[in-house]
Structures are given as structure tokens and as C-alpha cells.
Design a protein around this motif. Structure first.
Motif, mmCIF file in Angstrom:
data_model
loop_
_atom_site.group_PDB
_atom_site.id
_atom_site.type_symbol
_atom_site.label_atom_id
_atom_site.label_comp_id
_atom_site.label_asym_id
_atom_site.label_seq_id
_atom_site.Cartn_x
_atom_site.Cartn_y
_atom_site.Cartn_z
ATOM 1 N N ARG A 57 0.827 -1.216 0.000
ATOM 2 C CA ARG A 57 0.000 0.000 0.000
ATOM 3 C C ARG A 57 0.855 1.258 0.000
ATOM 4 O O ARG A 57 0.543 2.227 -0.701
ATOM 5 C CB ARG A 57 -0.955 -0.022 1.191
ATOM 6 N N LEU A 58 1.943 1.269 0.758
ATOM 7 C CA LEU A 58 2.846 2.427 0.754
ATOM 8 C C LEU A 58 3.494 2.623 -0.613
ATOM 9 O O LEU A 58 3.602 3.753 -1.109
ATOM 10 C CB LEU A 58 3.928 2.273 1.828
ATOM 11 N N ASP A 59 3.920 1.517 -1.218
ATOM 12 C CA ASP A 59 4.528 1.610 -2.552
ATOM 13 C C ASP A 59 3.503 2.070 -3.590
ATOM 14 O O ASP A 59 3.838 2.827 -4.497
ATOM 15 C CB ASP A 59 5.146 0.274 -2.962
ATOM 16 N N LEU A 60 2.269 1.624 -3.456
ATOM 17 C CA LEU A 60 1.210 2.090 -4.358
ATOM 18 C C LEU A 60 0.992 3.594 -4.213
ATOM 19 O O LEU A 60 0.841 4.313 -5.204
ATOM 20 C CB LEU A 60 -0.104 1.355 -4.090
ATOM 21 N N PHE A 61 1.002 4.053 -2.979
ATOM 22 C CA PHE A 61 0.838 5.483 -2.721
ATOM 23 C C PHE A 61 1.992 6.276 -3.342
ATOM 24 O O PHE A 61 1.783 7.288 -4.004
ATOM 25 C CB PHE A 61 0.762 5.730 -1.209
ATOM 26 N N GLY A 62 3.221 5.797 -3.141
ATOM 27 C CA GLY A 62 4.382 6.456 -3.735
ATOM 28 C C GLY A 62 4.335 6.449 -5.246
ATOM 29 O O GLY A 62 4.637 7.461 -5.906
ATOM 30 N N GLU A 70 4.694 15.316 -13.199
ATOM 31 C CA GLU A 70 4.986 15.347 -14.631
ATOM 32 C C GLU A 70 6.457 15.580 -14.955
ATOM 33 O O GLU A 70 6.805 15.855 -16.088
ATOM 34 C CB GLU A 70 4.138 16.436 -15.304
ATOM 35 N N THR A 71 7.344 15.468 -13.961
ATOM 36 C CA THR A 71 8.754 15.726 -14.247
ATOM 37 C C THR A 71 9.333 14.606 -15.090
ATOM 38 O O THR A 71 8.900 13.457 -15.044
ATOM 39 C CB THR A 71 9.573 15.856 -12.955
ATOM 40 N N LYS A 72 10.361 14.955 -15.830
ATOM 41 C CA LYS A 72 10.982 14.011 -16.756
ATOM 42 C C LYS A 72 11.753 12.915 -16.037
ATOM 43 O O LYS A 72 11.826 11.793 -16.521
ATOM 44 C CB LYS A 72 11.930 14.779 -17.684
ATOM 45 N N HIS A 73 12.323 13.204 -14.883
ATOM 46 C CA HIS A 73 13.264 12.294 -14.234
ATOM 47 C C HIS A 73 12.616 11.341 -13.248
ATOM 48 O O HIS A 73 13.179 11.025 -12.233
ATOM 49 C CB HIS A 73 14.354 13.110 -13.528
ATOM 50 N N ARG A 74 11.449 10.861 -13.531
ATOM 51 C CA ARG A 74 10.780 9.978 -12.589
ATOM 52 C C ARG A 74 10.755 8.527 -13.037
ATOM 53 O O ARG A 74 10.507 7.653 -12.248
ATOM 54 C CB ARG A 74 9.366 10.464 -12.332
ATOM 55 N N SER A 75 11.016 8.235 -14.302
ATOM 56 C CA SER A 75 10.807 6.890 -14.821
ATOM 57 C C SER A 75 11.575 5.794 -14.083
ATOM 58 O O SER A 75 10.990 4.757 -13.797
ATOM 59 C CB SER A 75 11.091 6.830 -16.322
ATOM 60 N N PRO A 76 12.856 5.962 -13.720
ATOM 61 C CA PRO A 76 13.526 4.873 -12.998
ATOM 62 C C PRO A 76 12.876 4.584 -11.653
ATOM 63 O O PRO A 76 12.801 3.441 -11.223
ATOM 64 C CB PRO A 76 14.954 5.377 -12.803
ATOM 65 N N PHE A 77 12.385 5.615 -11.008
ATOM 66 C CA PHE A 77 11.783 5.427 -9.697
ATOM 67 C C PHE A 77 10.398 4.789 -9.813
ATOM 68 O O PHE A 77 10.001 4.010 -8.952
ATOM 69 C CB PHE A 77 11.730 6.758 -8.951
ATOM 70 N N VAL A 78 9.695 5.098 -10.869
ATOM 71 C CA VAL A 78 8.395 4.470 -11.125
ATOM 72 C C VAL A 78 8.590 2.970 -11.333
ATOM 73 O O VAL A 78 7.871 2.151 -10.754
ATOM 74 C CB VAL A 78 7.693 5.126 -12.346
ATOM 75 N N VAL A 79 9.568 2.614 -12.129
ATOM 76 C CA VAL A 79 9.851 1.202 -12.404
ATOM 77 C C VAL A 79 10.312 0.501 -11.127
ATOM 78 O O VAL A 79 9.927 -0.636 -10.860
ATOM 79 C CB VAL A 79 10.887 1.050 -13.539
#
Length: 159
Positions: A57-62, A70-79
Motif C-alpha cells: 500500500r505504501l509503494d502504491l501510494f508512492g 509530470e517531471t521528466k526524471h521519474r521513470s527509474p523510480f516508477v519502475v
């Protein structure tokens, strides 16, 4: 030799750090699982399963927060977060199998549905605009359902 744009360097560094973190966590989990000494039974506690649900649940929230950013530098953290969710669901599935079949027959299909959904986290199309909506509606409700079904299990199970 090609030069990297400073913004690309940040993106590559973040991706490398995310991949290292994800791989390290998998190695730690697998090491802990396989270091169990032969002849010593493993005890799975309901509280451990509930902690896994809380972590999911915490990871889902994050993840939801990162998807809204909408920042460009989020993709590695999303994955990375998606990978952590996938791994936690795998661990939850493995541990819940210690309980009696009649106690978990209603939980397994929900966990399996989520495992199937999150197994696509390495596919770029997985991170469409629909993902945020899926998390908000069906994924979150499934995790809450899993958590409430785990509450009904006995305090522990031993293999």
C-alpha cells in the motif's frame, strides 16, 4: 566519444541506482529464503503478511504520487516501485501457501490477479495514463481485500 547532456546523465544515474536497488533487494530476499536450514520449519506469521500488505500500500501510494508528477526524471523510480510491488506480491503468494488450502482459497485468486497485472512492469506500455486510474480503483481495492482476508487467517502457519 559522445558527450552526455547533464539531464541525461541524471536520468542514467537514477536508472542505474534504481536497477541496483531492485536487484539487491531480490538477492537479499532469495538469500534469506534459501538460507533456511534443512530440518528447521519456517513459521509464517499473519503479522508478517499484513506488513507485506502495508508495504504494498505504501509503494502504491508512492507510485501514484510519482505518476501524478509530470517531471521528466521519474521513470527509474516508477519502475523501481512497480518492481517492489511485484516482488512483494510474489513473496506474499509464497508465504500464504503455508496456510491450509481451505483458509486461503478466497485470497489466492486476488493475489494471482494482482501478480499477473504487476508482472508487466517491465513493459513500457504498462506505464500509460490508465495505470494511475487502475491503482486508484481496482488495485487499491484488491490490496485492501487481500488485507481483510489475511486478517481472518490463524496467527501463524508452519511448513
Amino acid at each position: 566519444m559522445a558527450k552526455l547532456d547533464p539531464e541525461d546523465l541524471i536520468e542514467f544515474t537514477a536508472a542505474a541506482a534504481a536497477a541496483t536497488l531492485t536487484t539487491s533487494r531480490k538477492f537479499i530476499r532469495n538469500y534469506n529464503y534459501y538460507k533456511q536450514q534443512a530440518g528447521q520449519p519456517e513459521v509464517i506469521r499473519k503479522s508478517d503478511l499484513l506488513m507485506l500488505c502495508h508495504k504494498i500500500r505504501l509503494d502504491l501510494f508512492g507510485l501514484q504520487n510519482l505518476l501524478e508528477d509530470e517531471t521528466k526524471h521519474r521513470s527509474p523510480f516508477v519502475v523501481t516501485l512497480a518492481s517492489q510491488i511485484n516482488d512483494a506480491l510474489e513473496e506474499l503468494h509464497r508465504k500464504i501457501l503455508f496456510f491450509e488450502p481451505d483458509q486461503i482459497e478466497s485470497i489466492i485468486p486476488v493475489i494471482d490477479r494482482q501478480r499477473q497485472f504487476w508482472s508487466r512492469y517491465t513493459n513500457e506500455q504498462f506505464y500509460s495514463e490508465q495505470l494511475s486510474s487502475d491503482i486508484e480503483h481496482s488495485v487499491s481495492s484488491d490490496v485492501l481485500n487481500i488485507q481483510s482476508l489475511i486478517q481472518k487467517l490463524p496467527e501463524s502457519a508452519t511448513l
